[in-house]
Write a protein that holds these residues in place. Structure first.
Motif, PDB file in Angstrom:
ATOM      1  N   LEU A  71       0.826  -1.214   0.000  1.00 53.50           N
ATOM      2  CA  LEU A  71       0.000   0.000   0.000  1.00 53.50           C
ATOM      3  C   LEU A  71       0.853   1.255   0.000  1.00 53.50           C
ATOM      4  O   LEU A  71       0.614   2.190  -0.757  1.00 53.50           O
ATOM      5  N   SER A  75       1.786   1.268  -4.392  1.00 55.18           N
ATOM      6  CA  SER A  75       0.589   1.884  -4.965  1.00 55.18           C
ATOM      7  C   SER A  75       0.926   2.975  -5.969  1.00 55.18           C
ATOM      8  O   SER A  75       0.258   3.134  -6.991  1.00 55.18           O
ATOM      9  N   VAL A 182      -3.323   5.971   7.872  1.00 57.41           N
ATOM     10  CA  VAL A 182      -4.198   5.861   6.709  1.00 57.41           C
ATOM     11  C   VAL A 182      -5.398   6.794   6.868  1.00 57.41           C
ATOM     12  O   VAL A 182      -5.817   7.460   5.911  1.00 57.41           O
ATOM     13  N   PHE A 185      -4.230  10.226   6.228  1.00 58.38           N
ATOM     14  CA  PHE A 185      -4.029  10.419   4.790  1.00 58.38           C
ATOM     15  C   PHE A 185      -5.357  10.657   4.070  1.00 58.38           C
ATOM     16  O   PHE A 185      -5.449  11.511   3.180  1.00 58.38           O
ATOM     17  N   ILE A 186      -6.376   9.877   4.422  1.00 59.96           N
ATOM     18  CA  ILE A 186      -7.680  10.039   3.780  1.00 59.96           C
ATOM     19  C   ILE A 186      -8.203  11.459   3.983  1.00 59.96           C
ATOM     20  O   ILE A 186      -8.718  12.094   3.053  1.00 59.96           O
ATOM     21  N   GLY A 189      -5.973  13.738   1.903  1.00 57.67           N
ATOM     22  CA  GLY A 189      -6.256  13.531   0.488  1.00 57.67           C
ATOM     23  C   GLY A 189      -7.530  14.238   0.048  1.00 57.67           C
ATOM     24  O   GLY A 189      -7.583  14.828  -1.036  1.00 57.67           O
ATOM     25  N   PHE A 265     -10.156   1.000   3.758  1.00 55.73           N
ATOM     26  CA  PHE A 265      -8.799   1.526   3.802  1.00 55.73           C
ATOM     27  C   PHE A 265      -8.114   1.480   2.441  1.00 55.73           C
ATOM     28  O   PHE A 265      -7.520   2.474   2.000  1.00 55.73           O
ATOM     29  N   TYR A 266      -8.167   0.342   1.769  1.00 59.65           N
ATOM     30  CA  TYR A 266      -7.443   0.202   0.513  1.00 59.65           C
ATOM     31  C   TYR A 266      -8.109   0.951  -0.636  1.00 59.65           C
ATOM     32  O   TYR A 266      -7.465   1.730  -1.342  1.00 59.65           O
ATOM     33  N   CYS A 268     -10.461   3.287  -0.719  1.00 58.51           N
ATOM     34  CA  CYS A 268     -10.497   4.743  -0.528  1.00 58.51           C
ATOM     35  C   CYS A 268      -9.116   5.354  -0.738  1.00 58.51           C
ATOM     36  O   CYS A 268      -8.980   6.432  -1.336  1.00 58.51           O
ATOM     37  N   THR A 269      -8.089   4.666  -0.249  1.00 61.61           N
ATOM     38  CA  THR A 269      -6.728   5.186  -0.383  1.00 61.61           C
ATOM     39  C   THR A 269      -6.300   5.257  -1.842  1.00 61.61           C
ATOM     40  O   THR A 269      -5.773   6.279  -2.298  1.00 61.61           O
ATOM     41  N   LEU A 273      -5.410   8.603  -3.966  1.00 60.04           N
ATOM     42  CA  LEU A 273      -4.094   8.737  -4.587  1.00 60.04           C
ATOM     43  C   LEU A 273      -4.230   9.049  -6.071  1.00 60.04           C
ATOM     44  O   LEU A 273      -3.505   9.893  -6.619  1.00 60.04           O
ATOM     45  N   PHE A 296       2.218   8.230  -0.341  1.00 60.36           N
ATOM     46  CA  PHE A 296       1.646   8.990   0.773  1.00 60.36           C
ATOM     47  C   PHE A 296       2.442  10.273   1.005  1.00 60.36           C
ATOM     48  O   PHE A 296       1.890  11.345   1.250  1.00 60.36           O
TER      49      PHE A 296
END
Length: 525
Positions: A71, A75, A182, A185-186, A189, A265-266, A268-269, A273, A296
């Protein structure tokens, strides 16, 4: 006080009927056409192991084990290769000691090959350590990559030689850090994409220019293997079952929660990104195609938070080391299971006073350490090779899990057993098992198409398919030497190591003692 007495009375009642349940279990085992005594086998498999992992440990390990190198580092490269929409689709598509069950439910040779194939993924240790060296180089090249990898390897080996409870506690807090970062970060982001941070409102700008896809469908397919590598680690919850408290309750709960958490988590991340970073951003991948800078960190830079980027990189470093720690745990427990199934040297089944299979830990670390020396040449180049090897072996393991599950359910029904007795029932059986098995096989076989176009490239071919060699080599050699046969459905052994009704009663009594607050926290943690 009275509530406590009630709980104790329930356990006492279960103890009174335990001998009756136990007799039924042994009597049923006599009907199995097996060459070993179920009780002796159960003792051998569990000897020296301590159930030191609590419900909160299992919950966090199941989620935290999948959040790591894939991740944080991989990513960005996937977005550069397939574009933001292509990478998102790939991650959406991809979204146990199971080798022992492969031996019992399918074929001893299949279980042997599946177990050693999964252990070969201990090369993941080298993957994570190579990634750690890459992350440190973000700040400054102080020491050679191999030196950093050696220091981290010795630290991780020491942690895994201590009891499983300590491992569970460390992974709990490591996983907590990953999850928090995470979540941060969301939030960042969303702010970057809407213009709250940074110097512009991005929205879906980069979906139009430079584009949502790179290479169309071919580009999307090409990152499926890498996306699968990112998700690998979710199966760790099955391996922890042997050392979990109240496994009939904690493990099914963790499995159910893991699926939804990974989607949040995945997916959405990756979505954020792809919105915040254009697929042609120069720092997504280095000049040699390696993961040079964590995606990130790039988003934090775009938000204008320079100090935050350094913090993120430090947190990513601890996350990667956590994933390496988890890899040593799974590799050593797989070796322990292989040894006690007589599929590996007997000395690997020895445990120390902490309940840790110390020789299996050391052996796995030595092999991983040997792979680390490849990073002397280049940690970044080693990372690409290790990702390919690990991802292929991981997909083989996933396909094997799906196949074993289908065989398990078919044999269970064939022998006249009621599936309602099972503590966990997979959704949409048998379609989910068949689909996952078929999808994993197709991805493994199809991901190396780049080696054939526009002309055959031997190096690319070996890089993409070398991970297939361990499984098939182990299967063929074991088949020739042992001359094993597929286990008929009527002869599948369901009694060995079966959880007794007394243990189920204990788990249920423990479940009743859980507070409302603990049940609520299970939803979020």
């Amino acid at each position: 006080m009275f509530g406590r007495q009630k709980d104790l009375s329930e356990v006492d009642q279960a103890k009174e009927t335990y001998s009756e349940y136990d007799s039924e279990k042994i009597e049923a085992g006599r009907h199995q056409e097996s060459s070993y005594n179920p009780r002796e086998e159960e003792h051998d498999l569990q000897e020296g192991i301590r159930r030191g992992l609590s419900a909160r440990h299992i919950q966090m390990i199941s989620l935290g084990g999948a959040i790591g190198t894939g991740l944080f580092l991989n990513s960005g490269g996937n977005i550069a290769t397939a574009g933001p929409a292509g990478a998102l689709i790939a991650y959406c598509v991809i979204s146990g000691s199971f080798n022992h069950y492969g031996t019992r439910f399918v074929d001893p040779s299949f279980g042997f090959a599946l177990g050693w194939n999964y252990w070969f993924s201990s090369v993941t240790i080298a993957t994570e350590l190579a990634a750690a060296a890459t992350i440190i180089e973000y700040w400054k090249t102080v020491m050679p990559s191999a030196v950093w990898s050696t220091i981290f390897m010795l630290l991780i080996m020491s942690l895994n030689l201590i009891g499983v409870k300590f491992y569970g506690e460390m992974e709990y807090w490591f996983a907590m850090i990953k999850i928090l970062i995470v979540i941060v970060f969301i939030i960042i982001g969303i702010c970057v994409s809407t213009g709250g941070l940074g110097d512009q409102v991005i929205g879906f700008k980069y979906y139009h220019e430079p584009g949502a896809f790179v290479g169309g469908a071919v580009g999307t397919i090409s990152v499926l293997l890498s996306a699968g590598f990112s998700f690998q680690g979710t199966e760790v919850v099955g391996i922890t079952a042997g050392e979990a408290k109240n496994p009939t309750k904690t493990v099914p709960r963790a499995i159910r929660n893991t699926f939804w958490r990974i989607i949040i988590f995945y997916i959405c991340t990756i979505f954020l990104l792809g919105i915040c970073i254009p697929n042609d951003y120069p720092d997504l991948t280095g000049g040699d195609g390696s993961s040079a800078t964590a995606s990130f960190t790039i988003v934090f830079k775009l938000a204008g938070i320079e100090a935050g980027a350094d913090v993120i990189n430090a947190v990513i470093l601890t996350s990667v080391l956590s994933a390496a720690n988890s890899s040593v745990y799974t590799a050593s427990r797989t070796l322990l299971g292989l040894s006690r199934d007589n599929n590996a040297p007997a000395f690997l089944s020895r445990v120390n006073r902490f309940g840790s299979p110390y020789l299996a830990v050391i052996f796995s670390c030595v092999i991983g350490f040997a792979c680390v020396f490849v990073s002397i040449y280049s940690a970044s180049e080693a990372f690409v090779w290790f990702v390919s090897i690990t991802a292929v072996s991981g997909f083989i393991s996933w396909a094997g899990i799906g196949f074993v599950h289908v065989r398990f359910r078919r044999a269970y029904v064939r022998q006249g057993r009621d599936i309602k007795e099972l503590p966990y029932l997979a959704l949409a059986y048998p379609y989910t098992g068949i689909f996952s098995c078929a999808l994993c096989i197709l991805i493994v076989l199809g991901q190396g198409y780049g080696a054939f176009t526009p002309e055959f490239d031997a190096v690319t071919f070996v890089t993409n398919y070398i991970g297939l060699v361990p499984f098939f080599l182990c299967y063929v050699i074991h088949k020739i030497v042992r001359r094993t046969k597929v286990v008929p459905l009527d002869e599948v052994d369901f009694e060995t190591n079966r959880v007794s009704r007394f243990e189920v009663e204990q788990d249920e009594a423990e479940e009743k003692r859980r507070t409302i607050w603990q049940r609520i926290m299970d939803i979020f943690i």
